[in-house]
Design a protein around this motif. Sequence first.
Motif, PDB file in Angstrom:
ATOM      1  N   PRO A 151      44.648 104.510  67.642  1.00  0.00           N
ATOM      2  CA  PRO A 151      44.150 105.996  67.936  1.00  0.00           C
ATOM      3  C   PRO A 151      44.454 106.399  69.598  1.00  0.00           C
ATOM      4  O   PRO A 151      44.358 105.025  70.639  1.00  0.00           O
ATOM      5  CB  PRO A 151      42.795 106.062  67.532  1.00  0.00           C
ATOM      6  CG  PRO A 151      42.924 104.406  66.939  1.00  0.00           C
ATOM      7  CD  PRO A 151      43.692 104.028  66.842  1.00  0.00           C
ATOM      8  N   THR A 202      39.718  99.447  69.624  1.00  0.00           N
ATOM      9  CA  THR A 202      39.418 101.063  68.750  1.00  0.00           C
ATOM     10  C   THR A 202      39.866 100.868  67.463  1.00  0.00           C
ATOM     11  O   THR A 202      41.407 101.151  67.376  1.00  0.00           O
ATOM     12  CB  THR A 202      39.998 102.932  69.430  1.00  0.00           C
ATOM     13  OG1 THR A 202      38.727 102.106  70.637  1.00  0.00           O
ATOM     14  CG2 THR A 202      39.776 103.426  68.591  1.00  0.00           C
ATOM     15  N   GLN A 203      39.979 101.240  66.236  1.00  0.00           N
ATOM     16  CA  GLN A 203      40.077 101.856  65.119  1.00  0.00           C
ATOM     17  C   GLN A 203      40.278 103.563  64.780  1.00  0.00           C
ATOM     18  O   GLN A 203      39.335 104.233  65.384  1.00  0.00           O
ATOM     19  CB  GLN A 203      39.187 101.015  63.808  1.00  0.00           C
ATOM     20  CG  GLN A 203      38.715  99.217  64.216  1.00  0.00           C
ATOM     21  CD  GLN A 203      39.888  98.480  64.931  1.00  0.00           C
ATOM     22  OE1 GLN A 203      40.950  98.420  63.727  1.00  0.00           O
ATOM     23  NE2 GLN A 203      41.196  97.914  65.419  1.00  0.00           N
ATOM     24  N   ALA A 204      41.648 103.907  63.080  1.00  0.00           N
ATOM     25  CA  ALA A 204      41.422 104.794  63.347  1.00  0.00           C
ATOM     26  C   ALA A 204      39.712 105.541  63.031  1.00  0.00           C
ATOM     27  O   ALA A 204      39.865 107.030  63.622  1.00  0.00           O
ATOM     28  CB  ALA A 204      41.984 104.465  62.107  1.00  0.00           C
ATOM     29  N   ASP A 205      39.343 105.054  63.317  1.00  0.00           N
ATOM     30  CA  ASP A 205      37.217 105.524  61.964  1.00  0.00           C
ATOM     31  C   ASP A 205      36.948 105.493  63.524  1.00  0.00           C
ATOM     32  O   ASP A 205      35.333 105.991  63.220  1.00  0.00           O
ATOM     33  CB  ASP A 205      37.020 104.952  60.774  1.00  0.00           C
ATOM     34  CG  ASP A 205      36.013 103.791  61.421  1.00  0.00           C
ATOM     35  OD1 ASP A 205      36.990 102.745  63.001  1.00  0.00           O
ATOM     36  OD2 ASP A 205      36.404 102.943  60.569  1.00  0.00           O
ATOM     37  N   GLY A 206      37.529 104.942  64.626  1.00  0.00           N
ATOM     38  CA  GLY A 206      36.916 105.376  65.825  1.00  0.00           C
ATOM     39  C   GLY A 206      35.972 104.139  66.224  1.00  0.00           C
ATOM     40  O   GLY A 206      35.152 103.666  67.268  1.00  0.00           O
ATOM     41  N   SER A 207      35.983 103.217  65.253  1.00  0.00           N
ATOM     42  CA  SER A 207      34.986 102.381  65.785  1.00  0.00           C
ATOM     43  C   SER A 207      35.474 100.948  66.476  1.00  0.00           C
ATOM     44  O   SER A 207      37.332 100.363  66.879  1.00  0.00           O
ATOM     45  CB  SER A 207      34.336 100.631  64.017  1.00  0.00           C
ATOM     46  OG  SER A 207      35.787 100.854  63.783  1.00  0.00           O
ATOM     47  N   ARG A 209      36.658  96.953  66.568  1.00  0.00           N
ATOM     48  CA  ARG A 209      36.838  95.946  66.027  1.00  0.00           C
ATOM     49  C   ARG A 209      37.224  94.929  67.330  1.00  0.00           C
ATOM     50  O   ARG A 209      38.759  94.982  67.172  1.00  0.00           O
ATOM     51  CB  ARG A 209      36.817  95.800  64.664  1.00  0.00           C
ATOM     52  CG  ARG A 209      35.885  96.602  64.197  1.00  0.00           C
ATOM     53  CD  ARG A 209      35.401  96.183  62.802  1.00  0.00           C
ATOM     54  NE  ARG A 209      36.712  96.710  62.405  1.00  0.00           N
ATOM     55  CZ  ARG A 209      36.945  98.287  61.473  1.00  0.00           C
ATOM     56  NH1 ARG A 209      36.321  99.140  61.727  1.00  0.00           N
ATOM     57  NH2 ARG A 209      38.622  98.442  60.722  1.00  0.00           N
ATOM     58  N   ARG A 250      46.360 100.481  58.519  1.00  0.00           N
ATOM     59  CA  ARG A 250      45.568 101.293  59.523  1.00  0.00           C
ATOM     60  C   ARG A 250      44.875 102.337  60.092  1.00  0.00           C
ATOM     61  O   ARG A 250      43.980 102.404  60.656  1.00  0.00           O
ATOM     62  CB  ARG A 250      46.642 101.039  60.128  1.00  0.00           C
ATOM     63  CG  ARG A 250      46.146 100.265  61.900  1.00  0.00           C
ATOM     64  CD  ARG A 250      47.306  99.780  62.568  1.00  0.00           C
ATOM     65  NE  ARG A 250      47.426 100.788  63.908  1.00  0.00           N
ATOM     66  CZ  ARG A 250      48.377  99.570  64.584  1.00  0.00           C
ATOM     67  NH1 ARG A 250      48.105  98.333  64.708  1.00  0.00           N
ATOM     68  NH2 ARG A 250      48.925 100.545  66.014  1.00  0.00           N
ATOM     69  N   GLY A 251      45.088 103.233  58.840  1.00  0.00           N
ATOM     70  CA  GLY A 251      44.486 104.418  59.538  1.00  0.00           C
ATOM     71  C   GLY A 251      44.329 104.870  58.402  1.00  0.00           C
ATOM     72  O   GLY A 251      43.635 106.115  58.070  1.00  0.00           O
TER      73      GLY A 251
END
Length: 251
Positions: A151, A202-207, A209, A250-251
């Motif tokens: 992202p 930052t992950q694709a869902d906005g979190s 980790r 990943r997305g």
Amino acid sequence: MSLSTPQVILITGASGGIGRACAIALSEAYPKCVLVLSGRRADALRETADACTGPTEIAVGDVSKDEDVASMFEMVTKKYGRLDVLFNNAGVDLLPSTPLEDADMATFRRALDINIMGAVLCTAAAIRLMRTHGGGRIVNNGSIASSAPRPNAAAYTVSKHAVLGLSRSTSLDGRKFGITCTQLDIGNAATDMISHAARGATQADGSVRPEPMMRVENVAKTLVFLAGLGADADVMRMEILAAGMPFIGRG
């Protein structure tokens, strides 16, 4: 399998990280091979050279500048008359976690100049030299961002997708000269550029980790393997990433 022995290898971005690790591993695997170490910081290149066990040559310059690349390859041509392997490794991530609409376009262009034009300029010069002695091997550090972006990483992602196009064009157009080209896509090797991912990415869902990391020496072993392949073998694309890192899906 009988591996060939390269005589001259040029590594861009050799002042640290993946470039330094690869230089050290190559010097141990091919102790008679000359390693040409390219980068913008002379002191850091000397540190890399001091860590190598075989002969080295330092070429200080910016791969995004035509004149610096021309000077580097002129030196290689005059001193050694050949180039067996080019590792286009120099790269930057100048706009991490920046939405495209908020990106400073001057910085965006600078990232493209280094990541894309650096590889383009070095590849063109390498082809001109390699074709004079029967061929060679070019390896491009493409990053898994060439397949799956993070992202808010448009500049880096765009540049690495372009490098994939360069790799494929080089592989095709280099055939008549005996030149092969490999796209080496790397994910989460523990270097200063990506070390933050171990703390949280930052992950694709906005979190945010933490992500698994792998030792950079794994990449170095991969380059040693590629550099030692015979001219009758071509590896078009290879992915090496930290076990368990989010990539597929990943997305």
